[in-house]
Scaffold this motif. Structure first.
Motif, short mmCIF file in Angstrom:
data_model
loop_
_atom_site.label_atom_id
_atom_site.label_comp_id
_atom_site.label_asym_id
_atom_site.label_seq_id
_atom_site.Cartn_x
_atom_site.Cartn_y
_atom_site.Cartn_z
N ALA A 142 -0.01 -0.35 4.55
CA ALA A 142 1.18 -0.86 5.23
C ALA A 142 2.43 -0.62 4.38
O ALA A 142 3.50 -0.26 4.90
N LYS A 143 2.30 -0.79 3.07
CA LYS A 143 3.42 -0.55 2.16
C LYS A 143 3.87 0.91 2.21
O LYS A 143 5.06 1.21 2.34
N GLU A 144 2.91 1.84 2.13
CA GLU A 144 3.25 3.26 2.16
C GLU A 144 3.84 3.66 3.51
O GLU A 144 4.78 4.47 3.57
N ALA A 187 11.16 4.22 5.97
CA ALA A 187 12.47 3.94 5.39
C ALA A 187 13.11 5.21 4.82
O ALA A 187 14.33 5.41 4.95
N ARG A 188 12.31 6.05 4.17
CA ARG A 188 12.85 7.31 3.63
C ARG A 188 13.42 8.19 4.75
O ARG A 188 14.49 8.79 4.61
N ILE A 223 12.47 -3.77 3.88
CA ILE A 223 11.47 -3.11 4.73
C ILE A 223 10.42 -4.13 5.14
O ILE A 223 9.87 -4.83 4.29
N VAL A 224 10.15 -4.20 6.44
CA VAL A 224 9.09 -5.07 6.97
C VAL A 224 8.06 -4.17 7.65
O VAL A 224 8.37 -3.53 8.66
N SER A 225 6.85 -4.11 7.11
CA SER A 225 5.81 -3.21 7.63
C SER A 225 4.60 -4.03 8.06
O SER A 225 3.96 -4.69 7.23
N PRO A 226 4.23 -4.04 9.37
CA PRO A 226 3.08 -4.82 9.83
C PRO A 226 1.77 -4.20 9.36
O PRO A 226 1.67 -2.99 9.16
N LEU A 237 9.23 -5.69 1.74
CA LEU A 237 9.67 -5.02 0.52
C LEU A 237 11.19 -5.02 0.44
O LEU A 237 11.88 -4.89 1.47
N THR A 238 11.71 -5.16 -0.77
CA THR A 238 13.13 -4.90 -1.04
C THR A 238 13.16 -3.73 -2.01
O THR A 238 12.64 -3.82 -3.13
#
Length: 397
Positions: free
Chosen positions: A336-338, A344-345, A255-258, A375-376
């Motif tokens: 950004a992570k959330e 992704a979900r 996951i790549v989140s700006p 994130l992986t």
């Protein structure tokens, strides 16, 4: 210079007072209750004002008392316009001819439209309508009533369950609803249900066929879950396996989140343009000029002209262009992570099917990189794992 709307109906003139005593004239006008407006002095020092036609004819006694005279500068209002129109008989005749032409044009069909989500090609529907006399430039009195026309079209379109015909002004709208037919399905041959993913079985429901796995069994991709073979020896036969097998499947996602987010918002600034619609063409008549917006969103509304219940092939189109501003927000690493996990979900569940649910997730690796959170994540998903596989031949023995 403008008079009131009542003065426009009664007619008024703009007058210059020549000679005499202007102050005495104004005092006399007030005493006689003569309404004057926009009273001013010209560059030459002479008094100018507006006065209605009835009050203008009450001025001579006042002018005589103060030793002045008047000069009419402009004539305005409905009586003067009607007088000019009466002198321009050709123009009046042209106006009446234009109105008559509009009325005649409104008695013809200018457009035939097909609506509805029908699988019947619109060309076929229009061809059937043409055979019944419904086409462009047809004279409305020559057409049968809408109900009769709908019945005739339905008879020519056997694949239609219902046909509606509606007359709207100079347009005729044909609505077609297809007849419901069962989906053609080929006879299903014998088949097994096999695993499409490596998984751990959580639930087995076999409606037909022989289940070969149980709950908590670990299965590999391609392994038979529900067999299509029933019986033994000479009594053995192949059937169509049916049922549902659920299992836990693991999906690893990057996951790549700006950390910056863009949103488009309306600023409240807008421009309006007006067009004269003639048939299928539009000619702009107002709203010229002004610098273009860097970003905008445009909405349009059409106001057709009507004569009673007849819709003419003319009208006014209003176009509103609204300025759009792109706003950039900065997100913290946690936000950004959330946001990345949430997206992704959603993608994972849409890919795994309507019965899927995420049972757990484990972040294997997390780092920041060029203003992005990377994130992986390992997701554990309970989903349907069974797919059909035809039985091509009976096993030996």
């Amino acid at each position: 210079m403008k008079g009131t709307w009542m003065a426009t109906v009664r007619g008024y003139v703009w007058v210059k007072l020549v000679g005499g005593d202007p102050q005495a004239f104004l005092n006399l006008a007030v005493a006689e209750r003569i309404a004057l407006w926009n009273i001013a002095y010209a560059k030459s020092g002479e008094l100018t004002f507006g006065v209605t036609i009835p009050d203008f004819f009450r001025l001579p006694p006042l002018l005589k008392k103060c030793g002045a005279r008047t000069r009419i500068l402009q004539k305005r209002g409905l009586p003067f316009q009607l007088a000019r129109l009466s002198r321009r008989k050709t123009f009046a005749a042209g106006l009446l001819a234009f109105a008559a032409l509009l009325f005649v044009l409104s008695t013809f069909v200018w457009q035939v439209k097909v609506e509805g989500e029908s699988l019947i090609p619109p060309e076929r529907i229009l061809q059937a309508a043409q055979e019944e006399g419904l086409h462009r430039y047809q004279w409305f009195p020559r057409l049968p009533d809408a109900e009769s026309l709908a019945r005739k079209l339905a008879a020519k379109l056997p694949d239609a369950a219902w046909v509606g015909v509606e007359k709207k002004g100079t347009s005729v709208i044909i609505t077609v609803v297809d007849a419901t037919k069962p989906d053609p399905k080929s006879a299903a041959g014998p088949r097994d249900l096999v695993a499409k993913e490596d998984a751990v079985v959580t639930r087995v429901v076999a409606e037909n066929g022989k289940p070969l796995v149980e709950r908590n069994d670990r299965v590999r991709k391609g392994q038979v879950l529900v067999s299509g073979w029933l019986g033994d020896g000479e009594l053995r036969k192949a059937v169509v396996s049916e049922g549902k097998v659920m299992g836990l499947v693991w999906h690893e996602m990057r996951i790549v989140s700006p950390q910056t987010r863009q949103q488009k918002m309306l600023t409240g600034e807008s421009k309006e343009r007006t067009y004269l619609v003639i048939g299928s063409r539009a000619v702009q008549i107002s709203g010229y000029g002004g610098a273009p917006y860097a970003e905008s969103r445009t909405g349009t509304t059409v106001h057709p002209w009507r004569i009673f219940s007849w819709q003419l092939p003319f009208g006014i189109l209003k176009e509103k262009e609204m300025e759009v501003l792109t706003v950039r927000d900065s997100l913290t690493s946690g936000e950004a992570k959330e946001a990345g996990l949430r997206q992704a979900r959603q993608e994972l569940l849409s890919r795994c099917g309507p019965d899927a649910r995420i049972t757990s997730e484990n972040i294997l690796h997390e780092q920041k990189e060029n203003g992005k959170v990377v994130l992986t994540v390992l997701f554990e998903v309970e989903q349907s794992i069974a797919v059909e596989r035809p039985i091509v031949q009976a096993p030996a023995g």
